[in-house]
Each structure stands twice: as structure tokens, then as C-alpha cells.
Design an enzyme around this catalytic site. Sequence first.
Site, short mmCIF file in Angstrom:
data_model
loop_
_atom_site.label_atom_id
_atom_site.label_comp_id
_atom_site.label_asym_id
_atom_site.label_seq_id
_atom_site.Cartn_x
_atom_site.Cartn_y
_atom_site.Cartn_z
N TYR A 173 0.83 -1.16 0.03
CA TYR A 173 0.11 -0.09 -0.13
C TYR A 173 0.89 1.37 0.08
O TYR A 173 0.66 2.12 -0.86
CB TYR A 173 -1.01 -0.15 1.22
CG TYR A 173 -1.82 1.23 1.33
CD1 TYR A 173 -3.02 1.25 0.32
CD2 TYR A 173 -1.53 2.25 2.08
CE1 TYR A 173 -3.86 2.30 0.44
CE2 TYR A 173 -2.48 3.29 2.12
CZ TYR A 173 -3.55 3.25 1.37
OH TYR A 173 -4.43 4.62 1.38
N LYS A 177 1.19 4.20 -3.13
CA LYS A 177 0.69 5.77 -2.96
C LYS A 177 2.09 6.52 -3.52
O LYS A 177 1.91 7.70 -3.86
CB LYS A 177 0.42 5.99 -1.67
CG LYS A 177 -0.88 5.27 -1.21
CD LYS A 177 -2.11 5.65 -2.24
CE LYS A 177 -3.33 5.03 -1.64
NZ LYS A 177 -4.55 5.52 -2.80
#
Length: 257
Positions: A173, A177
Site C-alpha cells: 500500500y 501511494k
Amino acid sequence: MDTTIALITGANKGIGFETARQLGARGVTVLAGARDEARGIAAERALRDGLRGLRGLGDDTDVRFVPLDVTDATSVREAAGWIEKEYGRLDILVNNAGIAVGGGPPSETDLEAMHEVFQTNVFGVILVTNAMLPLLRRAPAARIVNVSSEVGSIAAMTDPGSPLAQMPAGLAYPSSKTALNMITALYAKELRDTPIKVNAANPGYTATDLNGNSGFRSAAEGAEVSVQLATLDDSGPSGTFWGYLWSPRGAYGALPW
């Protein structure tokens, strides 16, 4: 057509739903993208009902569900075609859809989970943005908002004085990003001679299904960041990472890449 047209991906719940609601409250025509038809229709109904209850908004409140799976090229292409047929342009694109799966230290990263996260959080954003860009170019001054996260900030995650540096070193994750932040910067660079502004939003640690509703901010608070960037005036920035700052005051501002 005087109204502003906004597409929000992943708008059936959480930050996406709240972004749609807040934009709708400003009189924006909301296109609520969702991959699940039943949830998308339910979100459209809930948004319509809620907005009609606001002062000054009547039965003509315009909220429409758009079937949209950001990982499926056919779905994205069909959504773009439908928007072109119905509206002829797009003023706001909020790339909100995102997932978080897998976990553990980088040395134990599951590559299938890594691919799944990047498929939505990175490749999906590129797929949707490229499909919608011709429509965005037709708007007088379009806005693209990519919903990122402070955990994608390399500077913050490696600063011993930052609370983020104390987080477990999960890989999928946060790195997705980080990639999204660079994507934002490069789209802004390509479009710098146009009226289109492209920015990354940090909603902060928000209570959503993505984190088991463990965040200390509400979805409405998290959505405020996307709404601010989606409604920037001509003097607003482009190519920035902006949003909630992890501080006792809960202020907003620019974040380090």
C-alpha cells in the site's frame, strides 16, 4: 451547459461517497463510479435523498451511478463513452478508488497481493485518467484529484521525528501511494500549459473499510481534502501533495513527497 460535472471513482462508500455528497451539496453534477451495480445504485439513491434534504436543492438534484471498474479497460472505456454521450465533457475527476491488501515486512511480501494493490491504486488511476483526459480537456478548467496517503511520502516515512516513521514497514500500500504521487507530478508536468490542475490529496488516517474503520478522522473530514482540490480556482496550485497534516491542530497544508 453551466453545471460542473464530476466523476468520483469508488464513490459507493467511505471517502468517495462523502466526496460525492460534498460536491453535490455545492451544486455539482455527481457521477458516482462503482464497480458493484447494487452498491452503486444504492449510493446514488442515498446521495439523491440526502442532497434533496439540503436547503436550496430540489428534486432536480443530479446524481447518477456510473458502472466503473478501474481495473477493467472495457469498463473504463464504456464509462468514458457514456459520459461523452450524456455530457460531452468532464470538469472534475477524483481518482478515489483504492485498496489495501497483504501486509507484513517487505521481505515477506506476497507478490500477488502487491500486484492486486498496484492494479487498482496505480494502473487503475492511469487507465481512468487517460480515458477521461479528452473529456477533461473540453472543460474550461478541469481538475484531477488523485487520492493518495501520507504513508506514500518517502520523506515522512524515513524521518525519525515523524509519527509515520514508527509504522510497520509494510510494502504494497505505501509504495503504491508513492507511485501515485509521482504519477500526479508527471501528469501535472505534462498539463502545465493547460488550464487543467492535477494534485494528490492526503485525507489522513480516516475511518474506512480499508483500515477496518480504525482511523481517527471521519470519512467526511477525509473527503474535505479532495473537495478543496477539486474546486480550486485559477490561482490554485498544480502538481502538489496537499491535505491533512499529522498535528494536534489537524491543519491542512502541503506534504513532502
